[in-house]
Each structure stands twice: as structure tokens, then as C-alpha cells.
Design an enzyme around this catalytic site. Structure first.
Site: not given
Ligand code: BGC
Length: 580
Positions: A101, A207, A266, A343-344
Site C-alpha cells: 500500500d 491510497d 484509489e 477494508h473500508d
Molecule cells: C484507506 C483508508 C484510510 C484512508 C486514509 C483510504 O482510502 O483505504 O483505510 O483510512 O485512506 O489513509
């Protein structure tokens, strides 16, 4: 239709590991890298080609590793650098790739860069984060603007030492880096990216990779939430003006040295035209993206109780969101991903199908069929392959660990003076869509704590582990786990259609069933189609035949019922190979 290419990150099936809840090897109640290593043969047998490991870096764990205090080390709770090197090697030995990540929009407030930056306005790293003076109103100190943090409250935090506020789009312990500064970007490239590519990782899940560039005049956001002090300000920090410049720079200056590095970005809150600007092959920014329209269905906006409220969506809106993701690749050079969980997100059975014990396993196989037939790189999240479900309704706030959920709950408590009915509403929302739902430990067997740990688990294990676990499903040929294995095999065998084909929905307005085809007018598949029938209902549904498939030779490739009949039974799924 983009022609199939050999990029490993297009054809491979990926599996996400969120380490704290995956598998504990040393009995401390927290999952770790050795635990993951011990399951690589399991992942291989499932048909996995790519492992995405969520943050395992050194971190105070204020946002479960997404607050990194050292990009070049492993958090002791997960293991050591040597464990990570072993993981890279073992993945490669078994023919699998490893994605880490990449969390570079922000660091932890304990990162050495921030510790220096916060000291005063003149130190060497004084501008490495986003510092602004207070706004004084009637002699009182206020944040520089009204932006709301994604996790609630102001997006600014005051530092007495320096006499300024810093920006944090997430929790206060996650200060945003100042990407405008060359030396910050170079430090990120060096420490967070090259360091790991040199050690052999194959790419990254990136991320929040459309948040680096902000509107640097930091204006107030328009008031859309009446009565709220802090307002959503996405328009000022999502897809900002320098995003493309920086992603291209990263590719040219760093990634190109390492060959075919996968960057899976993302991209929340981004429409299709905008997504293509990041992911069309010729722009050379991201390899593919996670589009969030499907998982965001029903909305999830607002503060307090609203944070976790979703409206029940209908099946046509689900089909539309899937269609958007599928169409990203049609007639373009772009690539996409197919996923329903991470995980979100809450568990997909609860969110998109049913967790009713009567249909749970069948519905898990139905969703596996859907995902297995979608174009893009398929991502499976830990536990999804056995049909894990959301937290039980009986669990209260004491089981909740995620700061996002806890902030929302405490916000409701504060606003409504602890009124129990409001708190119950907040809790109901949390049980439905909070991130905690995906974070309960994986059930490996029916022993205590689901075989996740021999110690005390850091988060309660779901009460249903005796009914839903890997060991039992291994033994049962018709389990969701064994169905997934078969589905992935079929996906690989018919990759020209399943992974690369053009997607068409035939019953867009049907509220209870989903019929789609996949075709590919090249590579010898001109006269073949995949035809998928899915039921999203507790009741029997008629089949909707696409006109050009009627009366054609059809070979059944997979189904979650033994003998598919004239109609779709509840939550049934089947895939045919049609010869046109
Ligand atoms: C991750 C989350 C995280 C956030 C801040 C995101 O999109 O997937 O789990 O809380 O970024 O880093």
C-alpha cells in the site's frame, strides 16, 4: 475494445490482506507477516496471482497503519523487514506478485519529517506539510477555513509550538504532506517507492491518490450542511490542478526504472471521463483504478448519524454502477478493477445480497459468479471467499475500533445529549456500513477465536466462526470457497471473455435479476459469448434471454445449483458459454 496484452496486473487475480485481522503467528492477538506467509499455499490454491498487503509499515496505528511513521520499516506488531523480504521471495517463488500500500498523501504525526516541521516556521522541513495561520474572529482563534475532515470535525489542527494550524484530511494524527514542494516529492519517491521496488515488490495499491493536489488558496467550502461548523470541501482537494503532472513525474522519474510496475489507484468521487485521464494507457499515470460507485451506492454522506446511513438501493442502480466500471475499458486503452469488498467497506453479502442463513452460502456464490465474469483485475478481500458477513446486531459500541465509526458515534452522542434512540440509530448505521464490518478477524477453523490467534484477538471474532470458516469449507465440495476456486479457474480459462470482454446488460430495469453477456470480437472468440444469469431475490424469477442467444448451443460452465432449470431459484447464478 482494448486488445489483451500480457500485463501481469491485467490477467492476474488479486487478494487483499489487511494484516491485523488476517492470521496471527505468534499469539499476540494481532495478525502478522509470518501468518500471511503460512497461508501462501492456501492463496495459491484459491487461484491468486497477486497479493495486496495493506500497510505493514511502522505506525502508531491511529488509522490502522494508514498513518505511517517510517516508510522504510515494518511495524513490530507485524514483524520485521526480514519477514517482509521473506514474503517477497516466497510470493515470487510461488509465482505470485506482491503489491504494497502506498500511503503518500499524508504521514503519521510521529514521522520524523513532521516532528521537525512542527517545531517552528524556519526549520528545514518547515514547509513539508500544509501550515496556515489561524483566522481570528472577534479576538478568537479559528481554523484557517471551514473544511471538514473526511473522518469528521475540522480538517485543521492547532500546534502551539509553531503557532499555526496544519491540514489533515483524515484523523489529526495524519498530517497532509505538501506535494507542491519538489524536495517533498523527491523524498517520497526515494523513501516510500524506490526503497520497496529495490527490495523486489511488484507495485502498489495507491491510497487516496487523487488528493495530493489541493486548491492552494484554501478557500472556505460552500455551506451545504446547515447548522454545521465544518463543511465538505471535496471540490477543493479531489482531483486538484497538479495531480496529473505529479503522477506523470512519478512514472517517468521513478517507476520507469523498474519495468512493468503496477499502480492501482484509489479514485473516490471521480466521474468516468475524469477517471480516464488517470488511467488511459498513453497517459502513463496509473495502471488501473478502484472506482467506488458500486460500493458507495445509497450514499454515505454527512456528519453524525448521517455518516453511516445508506439508502436501500435498487438493482438497476447496482447494474448502472457496475456498467460504469465495465465501460471504462470499452473502446479505450484504460484498465479497471472489479471488486465488492475491501477494508473500508461493509461485507458484500449484507450490502448487495443477503446474509440470511437460509441463503447466505448460495448468495456468496452468486456474488462470486458476478465478480468472476467482470472485466478488469479482480480483487478479492480476505474472508470474502468464505462468505464472511457484517458484525452481529447484538454487538455494541464497545466492539468498535475504527476512529471513523467512533468519531461518528461520539458526534451523535454530543449533538443529541446522549439520547438513547439517537445512539441506537447511530449504532444501526455502524452495523450496516462501518469499516469495522470488514475488519473482524478471518475465520480459519472452528477452534477458539476461529483459529485466527492462540492469544486474545485485538478485535472480537465474529460469533458465526463455527459456521463460516476455511477448514470446514475446504472439506465441503459445494462450499463458497470451493466455488470461488472453480470460478477463478473458469475466469482464467475464458479470460478473453471474462477478463477482457465487452459487457452488456440485458435486463437493466429488472429489479430482481441481472442478466449480462461478455463478448470479444477478436482472438478466436468472435462466435462465442459468456451469458450470466443472477438472481437477487428470495423468490423464483423467470429467465431473461438476450435475443441473439435464444435457441443457440449453450454449455453450462458453472452454477450454484446442481441442476439449473427453467427459472432462477432464489439467489441462483449460472454462466453459459454460448456458441452464436
Ligand atoms: C484507506 C483508508 C484510510 C484512508 C486514509 C483510504 O482510502 O483505504 O483505510 O483510512 O485512506 O489513509
Amino acid at each position: 475494445m482494448s486488445a489483451p496484452t500480457p500485463n501481469w496486473w491485467k490477467t492476474g487475480t488479486a487478494y487483499q490482506v489487511w494484516p491485523a485481522s488476517y492470521k496471527d503467528s505468534n499469539g499476540d492477538g494481532i495478525g502478522d507477516i509470518q501468518g500471511l506467509i503460512s497461508t501462501l499455499p492456501y492463496l495459491k490454491k484459491l487461484g491468486i496471482d497477486i497479493v495486496w498487503l495493506s500497510p505493514m509499515y511502522k505506525s502508531p496505528q491511529k488509522d490502522f497503519g494508514y498513518d505511517i511513521s517510517d516508510y522504510q520499516d515494518v511495524d513490530p506488531q507485524f514483524g520485521t523487514l526480514a519477514d517482509l523480504d521473506e514474503l517477497i521471495k516466497k510470493c515470487h517463488d510461488m509465482g505470485m506478485k506482491l503489491l504494497l500500500d502506498l500511503v503518500i498523501n499524508h504521514t503519521s504525526d510521529q514521522h520524523k519529517w513532521f516532528l521537525e516541521s512542527k517545531k517552528d516556521k524556519t526549520n528545514e522541513k518547515a514547509d513539508w506539510y500544509i501550515w496556515r495561520d489561524a483566522k481570528m474572529v472577534d479576538g478568537k482563534r479559528h481554523p484557517p477555513n471551514n473544511w471538514r475532515s473526511i473522518f469528521g470535525g475540522s480538517a485543521w489542527e492547532w500546534v502551539e509550538e509553531r503557532g499555526q494550524y496544519y491540514l489533515h484530511l483524515f484523523v489529526p494524527e495524519q498530517p497532509d504532506l505538501n506535494w507542491e514542494l519538489d524536495e517533498v516529492r523527491q523524498a517520497i519517491y526515494r523513501e516510500a517507492i524506490s526503497f520497496w521496488l529495490d527490495r523486489g515488490v511488484d507495485g502498489f495499491r495507491v491510497d487516496t491518490c487523487n488528493l495530493y493536489s489541493k486548491n492552494t488558496s484554501y478557500p472556505d467550502a460552500p455551506i451545504v450542511l446547515m447548522g454545521e461548523e465544518y463543511q465538505p470541501a471535496e471540490a477543493h482537494f479531489v482531483n486538484g490542478p497538479r495531480m496529473h503532472e505529479w503522477l506523470k513525474e512519478q512514472r517517468e522519474q521513478v517507476l520507469d526504472k523498474y519495468g512493468d510496475v503496477a499502480m492501482v489507484g484509489e479514485l473516490p468521487g471521480t466521474d468516468a471521463a475524469e477517471v480516464l485521464k488517470y488511467v488511459a494507457a498513453e497517459v502513463r499515470e496509473l495502471s488501473c483504478v478502484f472506482d467506488f460507485d458500486v460500493v458507495s451506492l445509497g450514499g454515505r454522506h454527512g456528519a453524525g448519524v448521517k455518516k453511516h446511513q445508506v439508502h436501500k438501493h435498487d438493482l438497476p442502480s447496482f447494474k448502472q454502477a457496475i456498467g460504469k466500471q465495465q465501460d471504462l475499458t470499452r473502446g479505450t486503452t484504460a484498465w479497471s478493477t472489479a471488486f465488492l469488498e475491501n477494508h473500508d467497506q461493509a461485507r458484500s453479502l449484507n450490502r448487495f445480497a443477503t446474509a440470511d442463513p437460509k441463503y447466505r452460502e448460495k448468495a456468496a456464490k452468486m456474488l462470486a459468479t458476478l465478480l468472476g465474469c467482470l472485466t478488469g483485475t479482480l480483487f478479492i478481500y480476505q474472508g470474502q471467499e468464505i462468505g464472511m458477513v457484517n458484525m452481529p446486531d447484538s454487538w455494541g459500541i464497545e466492539e468498535i475500533k475504527d476512529p471513523d465509526s467512533l468519531n461518528a458515534y461520539h458526534d451523535v452522542m454530543h449533538r443529541h445529549d446522549g439520547e438513547p434512540l439517537w445512539l441506537e440509530k447511530a449504532m444501526a448505521g455502524i452495523r450496516r456500513v462501518a469499516r469495522d464490518n470488514a475488519r473482524t478477524p478471518v475465520h480459519w477453523d472452528s477452534s477458539k477465536h476461529g483459529g485466527f490467534t492462540t492469544g486474545e484477538p485485538w478485535m472480537r471474532v465474529h460469533d458465526l466462526y463455527p459456521e463460516i470458516n476455511v477448514a470446514d469449507q475446504e472439506k465441503n465440495p459445494s462450499s463458497p470457497l470451493n466455488y470461488w476456486r472453480k470460478m477463478i479457474e473458469i475466469r482464467q480459462k475464458y479470460a478473453e471473455l471474462a477478463v477482457f470482454g465487452d459487457f452488456e446488460t440485458w435486463d437493466f430495469l429488472e429489479p430482481d435479476s441481472f442478466t449480462f453477456t461478455k463478448e470479444n470480437k477478436s482472438n478466436g472468440y468472435e462466435k462465442k459469448k459468456l451469458l450470466t444469469f443472477l438472481s437477487f431475490s428470495d423468490e423464483v424469477q423467470p429467465l431473461h434471454f438476450p435475443p441473439d442467444c435464444k435457441g443457440k448451443e449453450m454449455e453450462l460452465l458453472i452454477s450454484n445449483v446442481d441442476e439449473p432449470g427453467k427459472h432462477l431459484t432464489p439467489w441462483e447464478a449460472r454462466v453459459y458459454l454460448v456458441s452464436l
